[in-house]
Motif scaffolding. Structure first.
Motif, mmCIF file in Angstrom:
data_model
loop_
_atom_site.group_PDB
_atom_site.id
_atom_site.type_symbol
_atom_site.label_atom_id
_atom_site.label_comp_id
_atom_site.label_asym_id
_atom_site.label_seq_id
_atom_site.Cartn_x
_atom_site.Cartn_y
_atom_site.Cartn_z
ATOM 1 N N GLU A 105 11.275 42.146 45.115
ATOM 2 C CA GLU A 105 11.022 42.974 43.948
ATOM 3 C C GLU A 105 10.819 44.385 44.448
ATOM 4 O OE1 GLU A 105 7.566 41.316 42.128
ATOM 5 O OE2 GLU A 105 8.413 39.306 42.094
ATOM 6 N N GLU A 106 10.556 45.298 43.556
ATOM 7 C CA GLU A 106 10.355 46.679 43.963
ATOM 8 C C GLU A 106 9.196 46.789 44.946
ATOM 9 O OE1 GLU A 106 9.120 50.830 41.874
ATOM 10 O OE2 GLU A 106 10.495 49.536 40.779
ATOM 11 N N GLY A 107 9.511 47.058 46.191
ATOM 12 C CA GLY A 107 8.492 47.260 47.217
ATOM 13 C C GLY A 107 7.868 46.010 47.793
ATOM 14 N N LEU A 108 8.355 44.828 47.442
ATOM 15 C CA LEU A 108 7.752 43.595 47.943
ATOM 16 C C LEU A 108 8.827 42.579 48.317
ATOM 17 C CD1 LEU A 108 5.126 41.975 48.460
ATOM 18 C CD2 LEU A 108 5.314 41.159 46.099
ATOM 19 N N LEU A 109 8.767 42.112 49.559
ATOM 20 C CA LEU A 109 9.656 41.071 50.066
ATOM 21 C C LEU A 109 8.797 39.856 50.379
ATOM 22 C CD1 LEU A 109 12.407 40.111 51.300
ATOM 23 C CD2 LEU A 109 11.620 41.125 53.452
ATOM 24 N N VAL A 110 9.149 38.688 49.817
ATOM 25 C CA VAL A 110 8.349 37.483 50.016
ATOM 26 C C VAL A 110 9.243 36.345 50.500
ATOM 27 C CG1 VAL A 110 6.828 35.772 48.938
ATOM 28 C CG2 VAL A 110 6.761 38.155 48.170
ATOM 29 N N HIS A 111 8.841 35.742 51.622
ATOM 30 C CA HIS A 111 9.466 34.508 52.123
ATOM 31 C C HIS A 111 8.438 33.405 51.915
ATOM 32 C CE1 HIS A 111 12.514 37.017 53.924
ATOM 33 N NE2 HIS A 111 11.646 37.574 54.760
ATOM 34 N N ARG A 112 8.802 32.376 51.146
ATOM 35 C CA ARG A 112 7.869 31.294 50.821
ATOM 36 C C ARG A 112 8.499 29.957 51.196
ATOM 37 N NH1 ARG A 112 6.738 32.795 45.736
ATOM 38 N NH2 ARG A 112 4.980 34.014 46.465
ATOM 39 N N LEU A 113 7.720 29.104 51.876
ATOM 40 C CA LEU A 113 8.205 27.778 52.258
ATOM 41 C C LEU A 113 8.553 26.994 51.002
ATOM 42 C CD1 LEU A 113 8.619 25.973 54.806
ATOM 43 C CD2 LEU A 113 6.353 25.027 54.335
ATOM 44 N N LYS A 114 9.751 26.430 50.985
ATOM 45 C CA LYS A 114 10.202 25.659 49.825
ATOM 46 C C LYS A 114 9.445 24.340 49.738
ATOM 47 C CE LYS A 114 14.957 27.395 49.977
ATOM 48 N NZ LYS A 114 16.360 27.019 50.269
ATOM 49 N N PRO A 115 9.236 23.837 48.523
ATOM 50 C CA PRO A 115 8.580 22.531 48.368
ATOM 51 C C PRO A 115 9.359 21.449 49.119
ATOM 52 C CG PRO A 115 8.781 23.639 46.247
ATOM 53 C CD PRO A 115 9.566 24.451 47.237
ATOM 54 N N GLY A 116 8.634 20.589 49.819
ATOM 55 C CA GLY A 116 9.255 19.503 50.569
ATOM 56 C C GLY A 116 9.672 19.865 51.987
ATOM 57 N N GLU A 117 9.684 21.157 52.322
ATOM 58 C CA GLU A 117 10.041 21.589 53.677
ATOM 59 C C GLU A 117 8.809 21.525 54.566
ATOM 60 O OE1 GLU A 117 12.942 22.338 54.983
ATOM 61 O OE2 GLU A 117 14.128 22.327 53.149
ATOM 62 N N LYS A 118 9.031 21.256 55.841
ATOM 63 C CA LYS A 118 7.931 21.176 56.798
ATOM 64 C C LYS A 118 7.795 22.508 57.526
ATOM 65 C CE LYS A 118 8.299 16.235 57.661
ATOM 66 N NZ LYS A 118 7.254 15.779 56.815
ATOM 67 N N GLY A 119 6.541 22.933 57.680
ATOM 68 C CA GLY A 119 6.256 24.167 58.388
ATOM 69 C C GLY A 119 4.829 24.597 58.121
ATOM 70 N N THR A 120 4.221 25.217 59.100
ATOM 71 C CA THR A 120 2.836 25.668 58.923
ATOM 72 C C THR A 120 2.774 27.062 58.295
ATOM 73 O OG1 THR A 120 2.758 26.538 61.171
ATOM 74 C CG2 THR A 120 1.963 24.284 60.842
ATOM 75 N N ILE A 121 3.827 27.839 58.420
ATOM 76 C CA ILE A 121 3.848 29.179 57.847
ATOM 77 C C ILE A 121 4.275 29.033 56.389
ATOM 78 C CG2 ILE A 121 4.849 31.483 57.980
ATOM 79 C CD1 ILE A 121 5.393 30.484 61.049
ATOM 80 N N LYS A 122 3.329 29.229 55.489
ATOM 81 C CA LYS A 122 3.591 29.001 54.066
ATOM 82 C C LYS A 122 4.193 30.213 53.380
ATOM 83 C CE LYS A 122 2.039 24.889 54.389
ATOM 84 N NZ LYS A 122 2.977 23.799 54.505
ATOM 85 N N GLU A 123 3.785 31.419 53.832
ATOM 86 C CA GLU A 123 4.272 32.601 53.142
ATOM 87 C C GLU A 123 4.174 33.837 54.032
ATOM 88 O OE1 GLU A 123 3.494 33.296 48.768
ATOM 89 O OE2 GLU A 123 2.179 34.815 49.665
ATOM 90 N N ILE A 124 5.174 34.699 53.918
ATOM 91 C CA ILE A 124 5.160 36.018 54.554
ATOM 92 C C ILE A 124 5.463 37.024 53.450
ATOM 93 C CG2 ILE A 124 6.259 37.569 56.211
ATOM 94 C CD1 ILE A 124 6.907 35.123 57.925
ATOM 95 N N ARG A 125 4.546 37.988 53.285
ATOM 96 C CA ARG A 125 4.706 39.037 52.269
ATOM 97 C C ARG A 125 4.792 40.388 52.982
ATOM 98 N NH1 ARG A 125 3.129 37.087 47.262
ATOM 99 N NH2 ARG A 125 2.611 39.129 46.426
ATOM 100 N N VAL A 126 5.867 41.104 52.746
ATOM 101 C CA VAL A 126 6.063 42.419 53.345
ATOM 102 C C VAL A 126 6.041 43.453 52.215
ATOM 103 C CG1 VAL A 126 7.568 43.878 54.757
ATOM 104 C CG2 VAL A 126 7.454 41.400 55.185
ATOM 105 N N GLN A 127 5.005 44.296 52.223
ATOM 106 C CA GLN A 127 4.865 45.345 51.212
ATOM 107 C C GLN A 127 5.481 46.617 51.767
ATOM 108 O OE1 GLN A 127 3.071 44.821 48.119
ATOM 109 N NE2 GLN A 127 4.194 46.684 47.618
ATOM 110 N N LYS A 128 6.365 47.237 50.977
ATOM 111 C CA LYS A 128 7.035 48.458 51.419
ATOM 112 C C LYS A 128 6.813 49.587 50.428
ATOM 113 C CE LYS A 128 10.881 46.338 53.905
ATOM 114 N NZ LYS A 128 12.351 46.330 54.046
ATOM 115 N N LYS A 129 6.876 50.802 50.979
ATOM 116 C CA LYS A 129 6.900 52.002 50.147
ATOM 117 C C LYS A 129 8.161 52.742 50.553
ATOM 118 C CE LYS A 129 4.166 55.822 48.519
ATOM 119 N NZ LYS A 129 2.865 56.481 48.574
ATOM 120 N N GLY A 130 9.165 52.677 49.707
ATOM 121 C CA GLY A 130 10.479 53.187 50.082
ATOM 122 C C GLY A 130 11.049 52.285 51.168
ATOM 123 N N GLU A 131 11.432 52.875 52.277
ATOM 124 C CA GLU A 131 11.961 52.095 53.402
ATOM 125 C C GLU A 131 10.889 51.715 54.425
ATOM 126 O OE1 GLU A 131 15.170 50.883 53.818
ATOM 127 O OE2 GLU A 131 15.305 51.529 51.732
#
Length: 189
Positions: A105-131
């Protein structure tokens, strides 16, 4: 007759080997386990710690009810250890190629583990201002029959995209034991 056939076969194989041996540029092997599908946390941090060697870090560590403040000047190796949680949270590995959904979305990049997938990293959120990246927030959960842990880590960057703060908070519960709480708040001067 057989000896002549064998000699010509040996000459033919030797000729093919000589033709196929040509000098090529020496290139490092590509890492087949690395992909380029998600935000490159490790590469991003590696670039940032090259620029801040010699700065002072003030860190408050809280372990359950105890608290301690430390000040230190990390070199690049110490930075890698200090930010190990974030380096380990890089999901650009072939095993995770389809494990995460990505929304932007505007200024926000989110990688979220899909339901049923295995992994300990549940979410990564990168907040940006411009580039420029303003913050990286990572949430991990490790859960099994005897053990449960949750860790949330956040890196804050200044207006020039230099490291400014990092925070970790987590709890772990081992079966039959009291939970352990840990918080780290660090300011980079």
């Amino acid at each position: 007759m057989i000896s002549g056939y064998r000699n010509s076969l040996i000459l033919m194989v030797a000729g093919l080997l000589l033709i196929s041996c040509k000098k090529e540029e020496s290139k490092p092997f590509a890492n087949p386990t690395q992909i380029d599908a998600y935000f490159p946390v490790s590469d991003f941090l590696e670039e940032k710690i090259k620029k801040i060697e010699g700065v002072t870090v003030t860190k408050i560590i809280q372990f359950n009810e105890e608290s301690e403040e430390v000040r230190f000047k990390p070199d690049q190796e110490a930075w890698r250890k200090e930010l190990d949680f974030f380096f380990q949270a890089d999901i650009n590995k072939a095993a995770f190629a389809t494990a995460y959904s990505t929304t932007e979305e505007e200024g926000l990049l989110v990688h979220r583990l899909k339901p049923g997938e295995k992994g300990t990293i549940k979410e990564i959120r990168v907040q940006k201002k411009g580039e420029l990246v303003e913050s990286i927030h990572i949430i991990t959960v490790n859960d099994n029959l005897f053990y449960h842990s949750e860790v949330s880590g956040k890196i804050g960057l200044d207006a020039q995209e230099d490291l400014a703060t990092y925070r970790l908070s987590g709890n772990q519960k081992v079966w039959f034991m009291a939970p352990t709480l840990l918080k780290v708040n660090a300011e980079i001067e």
